[in-house]
Write a protein that holds these residues in place. Structure first.
Motif, PDB file in Angstrom:
ATOM      1  N   THR A  11       0.637  -1.218   0.059  1.00 42.96           N
ATOM      2  CA  THR A  11       0.063   0.056   0.084  1.00 42.96           C
ATOM      3  C   THR A  11       0.736   1.113   0.171  1.00 42.96           C
ATOM      4  OG1 THR A  11      -0.180  -0.091   2.301  1.00 42.96           O
ATOM      5  CG2 THR A  11      -1.960  -1.150   1.216  1.00 42.96           C
ATOM      6  N   GLU A  12       2.093   1.150   0.092  1.00 42.79           N
ATOM      7  CA  GLU A  12       3.155   2.190   0.146  1.00 42.79           C
ATOM      8  C   GLU A  12       4.169   1.869  -0.957  1.00 42.79           C
ATOM      9  OE1 GLU A  12       4.340   2.775   4.044  1.00 42.79           O
ATOM     10  OE2 GLU A  12       2.394   3.597   4.917  1.00 42.79           O
ATOM     11  N   MET A  13       4.799   3.006  -1.242  1.00 33.78           N
ATOM     12  CA  MET A  13       5.814   2.903  -2.154  1.00 33.78           C
ATOM     13  C   MET A  13       7.052   2.417  -1.323  1.00 33.78           C
ATOM     14  SD  MET A  13       4.968   3.599  -5.221  1.00 33.78           S
ATOM     15  CE  MET A  13       6.587   3.882  -6.158  1.00 33.78           C
ATOM     16  N   ALA A  14       7.778   1.506  -1.925  1.00 33.24           N
ATOM     17  CA  ALA A  14       9.187   1.071  -1.303  1.00 33.24           C
ATOM     18  C   ALA A  14      10.241   2.386  -1.316  1.00 33.24           C
ATOM     19  CB  ALA A  14       9.849  -0.084  -2.110  1.00 33.24           C
ATOM     20  N   LEU A  15      10.959   2.425  -0.246  1.00 31.37           N
ATOM     21  CA  LEU A  15      11.838   3.481  -0.001  1.00 31.37           C
ATOM     22  C   LEU A  15      13.018   3.082  -0.986  1.00 31.37           C
ATOM     23  CD1 LEU A  15      11.750   4.068   3.744  1.00 31.37           C
ATOM     24  CD2 LEU A  15      10.651   5.434   1.951  1.00 31.37           C
ATOM     25  N   ALA A  16      13.791   4.077  -1.584  1.00 30.75           N
ATOM     26  CA  ALA A  16      14.815   3.558  -2.182  1.00 30.75           C
ATOM     27  C   ALA A  16      15.970   3.444  -1.365  1.00 30.75           C
ATOM     28  CB  ALA A  16      15.390   5.019  -3.092  1.00 30.75           C
ATOM     29  N   GLN A  17      16.626   2.225  -1.696  1.00 31.22           N
ATOM     30  CA  GLN A  17      17.659   1.629  -1.099  1.00 31.22           C
ATOM     31  C   GLN A  17      19.058   2.128  -1.664  1.00 31.22           C
ATOM     32  OE1 GLN A  17      17.248  -0.349   1.760  1.00 31.22           O
ATOM     33  NE2 GLN A  17      14.960   0.275   1.498  1.00 31.22           N
ATOM     34  N   PRO A  18      20.113   2.180  -0.927  1.00 30.92           N
ATOM     35  CA  PRO A  18      21.394   2.387  -1.307  1.00 30.92           C
ATOM     36  C   PRO A  18      21.916   1.146  -2.107  1.00 30.92           C
ATOM     37  CG  PRO A  18      21.575   1.881   0.814  1.00 30.92           C
ATOM     38  CD  PRO A  18      19.964   2.140   0.688  1.00 30.92           C
ATOM     39  N   ALA A  19      22.881   1.597  -3.250  1.00 34.87           N
ATOM     40  CA  ALA A  19      23.658   0.384  -3.800  1.00 34.87           C
ATOM     41  C   ALA A  19      24.155  -0.402  -3.091  1.00 34.87           C
ATOM     42  CB  ALA A  19      24.461   0.900  -5.059  1.00 34.87           C
ATOM     43  N   PRO A  20      24.522  -1.828  -3.159  1.00 36.52           N
ATOM     44  CA  PRO A  20      25.414  -2.642  -2.454  1.00 36.52           C
ATOM     45  C   PRO A  20      26.688  -1.711  -2.312  1.00 36.52           C
ATOM     46  CG  PRO A  20      24.093  -3.943  -4.269  1.00 36.52           C
ATOM     47  CD  PRO A  20      23.757  -2.395  -4.527  1.00 36.52           C
ATOM     48  N   ALA A  21      27.415  -2.275  -1.195  1.00 38.27           N
ATOM     49  CA  ALA A  21      28.569  -1.737  -0.845  1.00 38.27           C
ATOM     50  C   ALA A  21      29.599  -2.022  -1.885  1.00 38.27           C
ATOM     51  CB  ALA A  21      29.012  -2.118   0.603  1.00 38.27           C
ATOM     52  N   ARG A  22      29.661  -3.026  -2.499  1.00 40.73           N
ATOM     53  CA  ARG A  22      30.643  -3.485  -3.415  1.00 40.73           C
ATOM     54  C   ARG A  22      30.476  -2.805  -4.799  1.00 40.73           C
ATOM     55  NH1 ARG A  22      29.179  -7.702  -6.817  1.00 40.73           N
ATOM     56  NH2 ARG A  22      31.663  -8.333  -6.785  1.00 40.73           N
TER      57      ARG A  22
END
Length: 385
Positions: A11-22
């Motif tokens: 029901t809510e937009m997924a929050l943007a996640q940072p790119a993987p550390a590598r």
């Protein structure tokens, strides 16, 4: 009616996640660009080895062992550390550049009047910088002052003879003053002339098209040295008796016309790249020829050929050195002229002078290149996926 379980629906937009550390940071950049494959790794190691071999020698020659001040060539042939070297002094002789710096900038322009070209340079920078910054307002007024008012003011300041200013003949001009003035006038004149010639070559009027084609192909078919030689030596033979033009003015005209011919072909390429629908759309709006070209076609065409335009500008900036053929001394010409000074005539001073001239040319050409890339990115309004 059976109800469906919708609890699994977000029901809510997924929050943007940072790119993987590598995948981020310096290590990710190095892995992607320098060691992404065996070939990349080999080239990276080879490049680093070459840099580590060359850079220390350059630093040693240009800074550590360099001579910065001195009255004559003896300071460049005698080492201040360890006596005379077996093959002569192994450092740069910047003392020669320091001693001749005024001539490199102004030629033989009178020392007591050099405030005039310095004032022109300050006015030029003061008008050019706002012109290059996109968000500065009043671009139209700025352009008028830079391309119309400044040349007139510069002419009276540099030549003199009015308002109590002593007259300075153009044969006394030299150095960077000649290089920049020829380049600026050539750039300011060649772009509009190139646009007119490009439109003329694509015109449906036979006479206009033939004249444009003949001019472009004739000028592009001969070297700039020939154009300068004709403008300086042959042109006066065709003028009425008693009528003559200043040699500097003849060089300005020759360089501008030569660059305009090449500019016309660059712009013609941009005009041909515009889809036919743009012309038809402008016609459907009832726009006249000049309205269609100035409002619809030319803005798109010029944006497409920015690299070619700047490449022509850079070539013209470097080609100003050819005015030496008509006894005018730009930066490179003045540097080479000073090699004959008995007080500084050594191989070390020649190398240092040529490297100084090369660095100045590179500085201006690199600046034009980088700004053109910035302009391309800023004007990139194409469709993006």
């Amino acid at each position: 009616m059976q109800e469906h379980d919708m609890s699994w629906v977000r029901t809510e937009m997924a929050l943007a996640q940072p790119a993987p550390a590598r995948e981020r940071g310096a290590y990710a950049w190095v892995r992607k660009n320098l060691i992404g494959s065996v070939g990349d790794t080999v080239l990276t190691v080879l490049g680093v080895a070459i840099v580590l071999w060359i850079v220390p020698q350059v630093i040693n020659w240009a800074f550590i062992n360099a001579v910065w001040t001195g009255p004559d060539r003896t300071v460049c042939t005698t080492a201040s550390q360890g006596g005379i070297q077996p093959d002569g002094w192994t450092g740069a002789c910047w003392a020669f550049v320091n001693a001749k710096f005024g001539q490199f900038m102004f030629g033989t322009y009178p020392i007591e009047e050099r405030w005039r070209p310095i004032l022109v340079a300050i006015l030029f920078v003061a008008l050019l910088v706002p012109m290059l910054i996109p968000r500065v307002p009043r671009k139209g007024l700025n352009a008028i002052l830079l391309f119309a008012a400044l040349p007139v003011v510069a002419f009276f300041l540099l030549v003199g003879g009015v308002f109590g200013l002593p007259h300075v003949e153009t044969p006394r001009w030299g150095g960077l003053l000649v290089t920049l003035s020829l380049s600026f006038v050539g750039i300011a004149a060649s772009l509009p002339l190139g646009v007119i010639l490009a439109l003329g070559r694509r015109s449906k009027m036979p006479i206009v098209k033939i004249l444009s084609v003949v001019f472009i192909e004739t000028v592009r078919g001969i070297p700039l040295i020939v154009v300068l030689f004709f403008a300086s030596v042959m042109l006066p033979l065709f003028l009425p008796e008693g009528v003559s033009f200043d040699k500097y003015l003849r060089a300005l005209i020759g360089v501008s016309l030569f660059a305009a011919a090449y500019m016309a072909e660059v712009i013609r390429g941009g005009l041909q790249a515009i889809p036919k629908g743009q012309y038809e759309g402008a016609d459907s709006l009832g726009l006249g020829y000049w309205q269609k070209m100035s409002l619809i076609v030319l803005p798109q065409a010029l944006k497409l050929v920015i690299p070619g335009i700047v490449n022509t500008f850079i070539g013209m900036f470097k080609d100003t050195s050819l005015v030496l053929i008509i006894s005018m001394f730009d930066l490179l010409g003045v540097v080479k002229q000073n090699f004959a000074d008995a007080n500084w005539a050594t191989p070390q001073t020649a190398k240092s002078g040529l490297i100084f001239a090369a660095f100045v040319f590179w500085l201006f050409c690199f600046g034009m290149s980088r700004y053109s890339m910035y302009t391309e990115r800023r004007l990139d309004t194409g469709y993006k996926r």
